[in-house]
Design a protein around this motif. Structure first.
Motif, PDB file in Angstrom:
ATOM      1  N   TYR A   1       0.798  -1.235   0.000  1.00  0.00           N
ATOM      2  CA  TYR A   1       0.000   0.000   0.000  1.00  0.00           C
ATOM      3  C   TYR A   1       0.826   1.277   0.000  1.00  0.00           C
ATOM      4  O   TYR A   1       0.282   2.361  -0.152  1.00  0.00           O
ATOM      5  CB  TYR A   1      -0.968  -0.012   1.189  1.00  0.00           C
ATOM      6  N   ASP A   2       2.127   1.177   0.150  1.00  0.00           N
ATOM      7  CA  ASP A   2       3.015   2.350   0.208  1.00  0.00           C
ATOM      8  C   ASP A   2       3.352   2.807  -1.214  1.00  0.00           C
ATOM      9  O   ASP A   2       4.415   2.512  -1.745  1.00  0.00           O
ATOM     10  CB  ASP A   2       4.281   1.990   0.990  1.00  0.00           C
ATOM     11  N   ALA A   3       2.431   3.533  -1.827  1.00  0.00           N
ATOM     12  CA  ALA A   3       2.549   3.905  -3.243  1.00  0.00           C
ATOM     13  C   ALA A   3       3.796   4.742  -3.538  1.00  0.00           C
ATOM     14  O   ALA A   3       4.385   4.618  -4.607  1.00  0.00           O
ATOM     15  CB  ALA A   3       1.294   4.655  -3.690  1.00  0.00           C
ATOM     16  N   ASP A   4       4.200   5.597  -2.595  1.00  0.00           N
ATOM     17  CA  ASP A   4       5.359   6.463  -2.849  1.00  0.00           C
ATOM     18  C   ASP A   4       6.669   5.885  -2.305  1.00  0.00           C
ATOM     19  O   ASP A   4       7.699   6.548  -2.334  1.00  0.00           O
ATOM     20  CB  ASP A   4       5.111   7.871  -2.312  1.00  0.00           C
TER      21      ASP A   4
ATOM     22  N   GLU B   1      -2.880   6.564   1.256  1.00  0.00           N
ATOM     23  CA  GLU B   1      -2.462   5.168   1.138  1.00  0.00           C
ATOM     24  C   GLU B   1      -3.232   4.306   2.147  1.00  0.00           C
ATOM     25  O   GLU B   1      -3.678   3.198   1.834  1.00  0.00           O
ATOM     26  CB  GLU B   1      -0.953   5.044   1.360  1.00  0.00           C
ATOM     27  N   PHE B   2      -3.403   4.837   3.358  1.00  0.00           N
ATOM     28  CA  PHE B   2      -4.149   4.129   4.393  1.00  0.00           C
ATOM     29  C   PHE B   2      -5.609   3.972   3.979  1.00  0.00           C
ATOM     30  O   PHE B   2      -6.220   2.927   4.214  1.00  0.00           O
ATOM     31  CB  PHE B   2      -4.027   4.872   5.725  1.00  0.00           C
ATOM     32  N   ARG B   3      -6.162   5.001   3.327  1.00  0.00           N
ATOM     33  CA  ARG B   3      -7.546   4.940   2.841  1.00  0.00           C
ATOM     34  C   ARG B   3      -7.710   3.752   1.876  1.00  0.00           C
ATOM     35  O   ARG B   3      -8.691   3.012   1.963  1.00  0.00           O
ATOM     36  CB  ARG B   3      -7.946   6.246   2.156  1.00  0.00           C
ATOM     37  N   THR B   4      -6.758   3.568   0.976  1.00  0.00           N
ATOM     38  CA  THR B   4      -6.816   2.451   0.037  1.00  0.00           C
ATOM     39  C   THR B   4      -6.846   1.124   0.792  1.00  0.00           C
ATOM     40  O   THR B   4      -7.654   0.241   0.488  1.00  0.00           O
ATOM     41  CB  THR B   4      -5.616   2.495  -0.927  1.00  0.00           C
ATOM     42  N   LEU B   5      -5.995   0.981   1.793  1.00  0.00           N
ATOM     43  CA  LEU B   5      -5.957  -0.232   2.595  1.00  0.00           C
ATOM     44  C   LEU B   5      -7.302  -0.458   3.284  1.00  0.00           C
ATOM     45  O   LEU B   5      -7.872  -1.553   3.210  1.00  0.00           O
ATOM     46  CB  LEU B   5      -4.827  -0.133   3.622  1.00  0.00           C
ATOM     47  N   VAL B   6      -7.839   0.555   3.941  1.00  0.00           N
ATOM     48  CA  VAL B   6      -9.101   0.417   4.675  1.00  0.00           C
ATOM     49  C   VAL B   6     -10.250   0.094   3.720  1.00  0.00           C
ATOM     50  O   VAL B   6     -11.072  -0.785   4.004  1.00  0.00           O
ATOM     51  CB  VAL B   6      -9.405   1.695   5.495  1.00  0.00           C
ATOM     52  N   GLU B   7     -10.288   0.755   2.575  1.00  0.00           N
ATOM     53  CA  GLU B   7     -11.363   0.493   1.614  1.00  0.00           C
ATOM     54  C   GLU B   7     -11.300  -0.951   1.113  1.00  0.00           C
ATOM     55  O   GLU B   7     -12.327  -1.607   0.959  1.00  0.00           O
ATOM     56  CB  GLU B   7     -11.298   1.480   0.452  1.00  0.00           C
ATOM     57  N   GLN B   8     -10.094  -1.462   0.888  1.00  0.00           N
ATOM     58  CA  GLN B   8      -9.964  -2.843   0.435  1.00  0.00           C
ATOM     59  C   GLN B   8     -10.330  -3.829   1.546  1.00  0.00           C
ATOM     60  O   GLN B   8     -10.945  -4.866   1.280  1.00  0.00           O
ATOM     61  CB  GLN B   8      -8.575  -3.102  -0.132  1.00  0.00           C
ATOM     62  N   LEU B   9      -9.991  -3.507   2.784  1.00  0.00           N
ATOM     63  CA  LEU B   9     -10.392  -4.366   3.901  1.00  0.00           C
ATOM     64  C   LEU B   9     -11.908  -4.404   4.024  1.00  0.00           C
ATOM     65  O   LEU B   9     -12.507  -5.465   4.232  1.00  0.00           O
ATOM     66  CB  LEU B   9      -9.778  -3.874   5.218  1.00  0.00           C
ATOM     67  N   ARG B  10     -12.548  -3.245   3.911  1.00  0.00           N
ATOM     68  CA  ARG B  10     -14.009  -3.187   4.004  1.00  0.00           C
ATOM     69  C   ARG B  10     -14.648  -3.977   2.866  1.00  0.00           C
ATOM     70  O   ARG B  10     -15.625  -4.698   3.074  1.00  0.00           O
ATOM     71  CB  ARG B  10     -14.486  -1.737   3.991  1.00  0.00           C
ATOM     72  N   ALA B  11     -14.123  -3.855   1.649  1.00  0.00           N
ATOM     73  CA  ALA B  11     -14.659  -4.598   0.514  1.00  0.00           C
ATOM     74  C   ALA B  11     -14.500  -6.098   0.740  1.00  0.00           C
ATOM     75  O   ALA B  11     -15.426  -6.877   0.487  1.00  0.00           O
ATOM     76  CB  ALA B  11     -13.961  -4.177  -0.779  1.00  0.00           C
TER      77      ALA B  11
END
Length: 85
Positions: free
Chosen positions: A55-58, A67-77
């Motif tokens: 998740y560490d895009a940079d 980046e954390f938002r991407t992780l949380v959204e994928q966990l929720r999905a």
């Protein structure tokens, strides 16, 4: 309950702030490990490091709020049985 994933109603920023223990504005691998453990995903620091890499895009070795938002959204999905990218 601290052992359940963050509810969708809780903003990603609020979750991020809860786990950004040093208030640095990003989450390091230890803070990420603590977050994952709190979300009922017992991992060690090495495993948290692998999650960090995904998740560490940079490639800063820290997760910013986006980046954390991407992780949380994928966990929720994942929890809702939806495909995870």
């Amino acid at each position: 309950n601290a052992a359940t994933p963050p509810p969708a109603a809780e903003s990603v920023e609020a979750v991020f702030d809860r786990f950004d223990a040093d208030n640095s504005g990003d989450i390091d691998v230890v803070e990420l490990r603590n977050a994952l453990v709190a979300l009922s995903m017992p991992v060690d620091t090495a495993q948290a490091g692998e999650v960090m890499k995904k998740y560490d895009a940079d490639h800063s070795r820290r997760l910013d709020v986006d980046e954390f938002r991407t992780l949380v959204e994928q966990l929720r999905a994942f929890q809702q049985g939806q495909p995870v990218g």
